[in-house]
Each structure stands twice: as structure tokens, then as C-alpha cells.
Design an enzyme around this catalytic site. Structure first.
Site, PDB file in Angstrom:
ATOM      1  N   SER A 111       0.821  -1.207   0.000  1.00 58.59           N
ATOM      2  CA  SER A 111       0.000   0.000   0.000  1.00 58.59           C
ATOM      3  C   SER A 111       0.856   1.258   0.000  1.00 58.59           C
ATOM      4  O   SER A 111       0.330   2.357  -0.136  1.00 58.59           O
ATOM      5  CB  SER A 111      -0.903   0.024   1.241  1.00 58.59           C
ATOM      6  OG  SER A 111      -0.119   0.037   2.425  1.00 58.59           O
ATOM      7  N   HIS A 159      -3.623  -4.146  -5.096  1.00 56.66           N
ATOM      8  CA  HIS A 159      -3.802  -3.622  -3.740  1.00 56.66           C
ATOM      9  C   HIS A 159      -5.228  -3.858  -3.248  1.00 56.66           C
ATOM     10  O   HIS A 159      -6.152  -3.146  -3.616  1.00 56.66           O
ATOM     11  CB  HIS A 159      -3.468  -2.120  -3.716  1.00 56.66           C
ATOM     12  CG  HIS A 159      -3.609  -1.513  -2.353  1.00 56.66           C
ATOM     13  ND1 HIS A 159      -3.985  -0.212  -2.150  1.00 56.66           N
ATOM     14  CD2 HIS A 159      -3.438  -2.054  -1.113  1.00 56.66           C
ATOM     15  CE1 HIS A 159      -4.030   0.030  -0.857  1.00 56.66           C
ATOM     16  NE2 HIS A 159      -3.712  -1.069  -0.209  1.00 56.66           N
ATOM     17  N   GLU A 196      -7.181  -1.830  -6.172  1.00 51.89           N
ATOM     18  CA  GLU A 196      -6.386  -1.000  -7.062  1.00 51.89           C
ATOM     19  C   GLU A 196      -5.442  -1.894  -7.861  1.00 51.89           C
ATOM     20  O   GLU A 196      -4.670  -2.673  -7.283  1.00 51.89           O
ATOM     21  CB  GLU A 196      -5.570   0.018  -6.268  1.00 51.89           C
ATOM     22  CG  GLU A 196      -6.409   1.114  -5.635  1.00 51.89           C
ATOM     23  CD  GLU A 196      -5.568   2.101  -4.837  1.00 51.89           C
ATOM     24  OE1 GLU A 196      -5.783   3.313  -5.000  1.00 51.89           O
ATOM     25  OE2 GLU A 196      -4.699   1.652  -4.054  1.00 51.89           O
ATOM     26  N   ASN A 244      -4.892   5.905  -0.873  1.00 55.55           N
ATOM     27  CA  ASN A 244      -4.110   6.378   0.268  1.00 55.55           C
ATOM     28  C   ASN A 244      -3.568   7.782   0.047  1.00 55.55           C
ATOM     29  O   ASN A 244      -3.462   8.569   0.993  1.00 55.55           O
ATOM     30  CB  ASN A 244      -2.957   5.408   0.561  1.00 55.55           C
ATOM     31  CG  ASN A 244      -3.418   4.186   1.324  1.00 55.55           C
ATOM     32  OD1 ASN A 244      -4.450   4.203   1.979  1.00 55.55           O
ATOM     33  ND2 ASN A 244      -2.669   3.105   1.231  1.00 55.55           N
TER      34      ASN A 244
END
Length: 472
Positions: A121, A142, A154, A192
Site C-alpha cells: 500500500s 492492492h 487497485e 491512500n
């Protein structure tokens, strides 16, 4: 690469690896699970089956899911047992050295057409790919925790990842019942990275002593329809984890002021106040969260504005970045500025406001009128954008930077943040509702207070607002 992936290796049987194995196995795909710690993979499989048993007892799962997971999860005693895999997903410790060493070993074990993917991540896909001979077959995959429940994955392409690799991985994600969003490699990827302002701007408001954590969370949840406020989320994830993620993105963007870590989190980490896992963070636990649900048909804030304009001699403005003092002195009359609201939610509305030259009696009367409409007003320090609009403007601005860099389309960005963070609205949808002038004015005026470059508008903000791309 024309054939679908039917055998997947998972390296790492911790929380993420176990969740990924569960998701893959229940989808009818063989999952070969390996962990370097002896007995860890077998323990993970037993935990998966025990969790399904509990869900069956509650009527939330079926014997069919349990049977699928029991039959499809195969324990690999050594890395060599992953040789039949058509894809290997890594979910081990989050260090570049460990991941690089693992993929070097996997290249010697797996077939040349086996795809290799990392669930990282925070680490660069290209940085990991530099350790292997064939980076064309390497990508990021991800998953979000918990993998069996979270809808988003992702699919992250490195600079050398072949297009058919990301296509094949996206097809697999759909087979798993999830939504893929294809993203280019960049610090923090999409979710993120774009989530940083949600936490960061709330922390800045707290540092500026605009309001306390309870008020900031309540206003953001109420105005934006967020299930949890930023401080509740930090406590849920852990202040140490949030701080580490922020530092990773900050360093990845060469310490851009947009991502500067908050000293408040540094202090909390040093003091061991990490949130729910320590019983004390921004709040003390156990704590009941006020989760918003459902929509109404009346725009509460608009209704309040109209009523106050009609029944008082006070100028009432919805926040557009200008402060109450700025508006009041320009118009030479008592003024209040109400925070913005996206969507209309059932239940009480908590709304921030600031005022200029109102008498105590006027403030009391306004509070009573608001309460009659189901609005709890919180007077805060006079600041550009107040609370929700200020956070929303920063979310939108960061999404525009991601769009400018080609990480994803406007639709892809909105999808990623809604599914990855449970946001009701994506940044582009927020911008559509709030309007570009309101967002631009808020950034400009916040930048006058904090001239560090933190609030510099993205050069592509206008293009982001006008983009109507519908493909991810």
C-alpha cells in the site's frame, strides 16, 4: 495470457494474506497459501473456516462458502510448492528489501508466464520491479482490509508493466466480485494518497484551534454524509499507522507541504495514544459512533439559510471561502457564514458557523430556529471554508493533482474513494455540487493564512472540473 487465472499463490498468511486467500477460494479459484513462519498458513486456513462457521451461525454465510474455502485453500510448506501458480500475490512485511528478495526467489520457481503482484500500500511498484529480471509481468494488486468485504482493488501498473497484465488482473478482480480501478504507480497510489487531506486538513483545523475533534468530526460527517469522521477513522486504523502512511506519501512527494505530517500524531504516537487498540486516542473507548444513513428530500442547510434571512436582520451566507469578518465588513452589517452540505441526510444535522458582530440574543435566536429545523449549530473560530468545505476543497485539489498526473480518470478517482474509503461522494462529484469558484476561493484564502504552499491550487483544477470521462 489468453487463459483465465485459476491457480493463485499467496505469500504471507497474516491478516491481509488470509483475507485474500479467503476471497480467492470462495470464488472457486485454487489458492496456494504460504508463510515462512511454520504452521502460520495452516492456522490462517483454520481461522478462515472458523470465521465462516460463525457467519453461518448468524445466517450471514453458507455451507457452500465453507466447503469452497476448505477445498480450494492448499497449504504450501515451501515456496517451491507455488510452482503451478499462474499468479502469485505477495502480502508480507512492508519493506522493499523483503519484497525484492521474495520476488527474486519466485522468478526462479514460477513459470515465465506466471504473473507477479504485490499487495503493498506504500512502496513503489517500480522500486520493487527493479529487483526482478522480467518487470513486464509485475504489477500492484492492492486489496483493502478486510479483503473479503471491501469492494475496491487497485490494479497498479509500473512503468514497464504490460497492458495485458493489468487487463488480466482487472478481469480477475471482477471474477472475485470486486471493482478494479487501474492506477499508475505513484506514492500512495490513488486511495491512500487522495485520503491524506481528509485526515490532514482535519488535523490542521485542530492545530489552528478552530474547533475540537468532536465538533470537527460531527460537522464533516453531517455535511458530507461520511460514515465516520477523520478522527474516528484515525482512531480506528491507529494513529501510528496513519502517521506512517502520511510520512510515506510525504517522502514520496519530496516532502510537499500538502502532505506534511501533523505534530499531533507524532505526539500521540510518542505517548502511546494510538486509538481503539490502546483504548485512547482522539477519543476514549468504548465509544458509540454516530453513523449517518439514508437521504431526505429537503436541503436542510438551504432551508435554514432562507429562514434566517427572512426572520432576522442578519446577512446569511453559505461558505465560499470568505470569512464572516470579510463579508460583514464589506457589507457593513452583522453576518453569519454557514458551512456547506453535500447531500441531504436523515436525522439531525450538525453544522459549523462563524459570525461577525452578532449580539448574544441574535445568536441564541438563530440557534433556536436552527434547532426547530433539526440543525445543531456549532459556532467556531472565523476561518476560510469553515470545516467541511475546507476539507472538501483539499480532497478535490489532491484528486485534481492525481488526475493531472494521469493516475486515473475522474470516474476512476471517484469510484476508488467511494469504495476504498466508504465516501458517499467522490471528489469530482463534490466539485460538481460545490462549484469551482467556491473551491478555488477556499484554497486561495486558506493559502493566505498558511502561505507554505499547502493550499496551492492544482494547475489542472479547471480541467478536472470540466472532465466528463466515463471510463476507468
Amino acid at each position: 495470457m489468453a487463459h483465465p487465472v485459476n491457480i493463485i499463490g499467496i505469500v504471507g498468511a497474516g491478516t491481509m494474506g488470509r483475507g485474500i486467500a479467503h476471497l480467492i477460494a470462495r470464488s472457486g479459484i485454487r489458492a496456494i497459501l504460504h508463510d515462512t513462519q511454520e504452521g502460520m498458513a495452516a492456522k490462517a486456513k483454520a481461522t478462515i473456516l472458523a470465521e465462516i462457521d460463525l457467519r453461518i451461525a448468524r445466517g450471514k454465510s453458507t455451507e457452500g462458502e465453507r466447503d469452497a474455502c476448505a477445498g480450494n485453500i492448499v497449504i504450501a510448506e515451501t515456496l517451491n510448492d507455488l510452482a503451478p501458480a499462474q499468479l502469485v500475490v505477495e502480502a508480507i512485511i512492508e519493506t522493499l528489501e523483503a519484497k525484492a528478495a521474495l520476488f527474486q526467489s519466485l522468478e526462479a520457481i514460477c513459470t515465465p508466464d506466471c504473473l507477479l503482484a504485490t499487495n503493498t500500500s506504500s512502496l513503489s511498484i517500480d522500486a520493487i520491479a527493479r529487483s526482478i529480471r522480467d518487470p513486464k509481468r509485475f504489477a500492484g494488486l492492492h486489496f483493502f482490509n478486510p479483503a473479503p468485504l471491501m469492494k475496491l482493488v487497485e490494479v497498479v501498473a509500473g512503468s514497464q508493466t504490460e497492458t495485458d497484465v493489468t487487463t488480466k488482473l482487472s478481469d480477475l478482480v471482477v471474477r472475485l466480485g470486486k471493482t478494479p480501478v487501474e492506477v499508475r504507480d505513484s506514492p500512495g497510489f490513488l486511495v491512500n494518497r487522495c485520503a491524506r487531506p481528509f485526515y490532514g486538513e482535519a488535523l490542521q483545523l485542530l492545530e489552528d484551534r478552530i474547533a475540537d475533534a468532536i465538533t470537527i468530526d460531527a460537522c464533516i460527517k453531517s455535511s458530507g454524509g461520511f460514515p465516520l469522521g477523520p478522527f474516528e477513522l484515525i482512531d480506528l486504523v491507529g494513529a501510528d499507522i496513519n502517521l506512517a502512511a502520511t510520512k510515506s506519501v510525504w517522502e514520496g512527494f519530496e516532502r510537499s507541504p500538502r502532505f506534511k505530517p501533523s505534530p499531533l500524531l507524532e505526539d500521540m504516537k510518542a505517548e502511546g495514544r494510538l486509538g481503539r487498540k490502546t483504548g485512547n486516542g482522539f477519543f476514549t473507548y468504548p465509544r458509540q459512533d454516530n453513523v449517518l444513513s439514508g437521504e431526505s428530500h429537503i436541503s436542510t442547510v438551504e432551508a435554514l439559510k432562507r429562514q434566517l434571512e427572512t426572520r432576522t436582520g442578519v446577512a446569511v451566507h453559505l461558505s465560499d471561502g470568505r470569512t464572516a469578518h470579510e463579508l460583514g465588513t464589506a457589507n457593513h452589517q452583522p453576518t453569519i457564514v454557514l458551512d456547506r452540505q453535500i447531500g441531504n441526510w436523515r436525522g439531525p444535522v450538525t453544522l459549523a458557523f462563524a459570525q461577525y458582530e452578532l449580539r448574544e440574543a441574535d445568536i441564541h435566536s438563530i440557534a433556536l430556529q436552527a434547532k426547530a429545523l433539526g440543525v445543531e449549530l456549532h459556532e467556531i473560530a472565523d476561518t476560510p471554508g469553515l470545516i467541511f468545505l475546507r476539507v472538501a476543497a483539499m480532497l478535490i485539489n489532491e484528486a485534481a493533482f492525481a488526475f493531472e498526473q494521469g493516475l486515473s480518470t475522474t470516474t476512476g478517482i471517484d469510484t476508488a474513494l467511494k469504495l476504498g474509503l466508504n465516501f458517499r461522494h467522490g471528489p469530482h462529484e463534490m466539485l460538481d455540487t460545490l462549484g469551482l469558484p467556491v473551491v478555488s476561493n477556499t484554497l486561495e484564502r486558506c493559502g493566505q493564512i498558511h502561505p507554505s504552499g499547502r493550499y496551492d491550487p492544482c494547475p489542472a483544477l479547471t480541467r478536472f472540473a470540466e472532465d466528463k470521462t466515463t471510463q476507468n
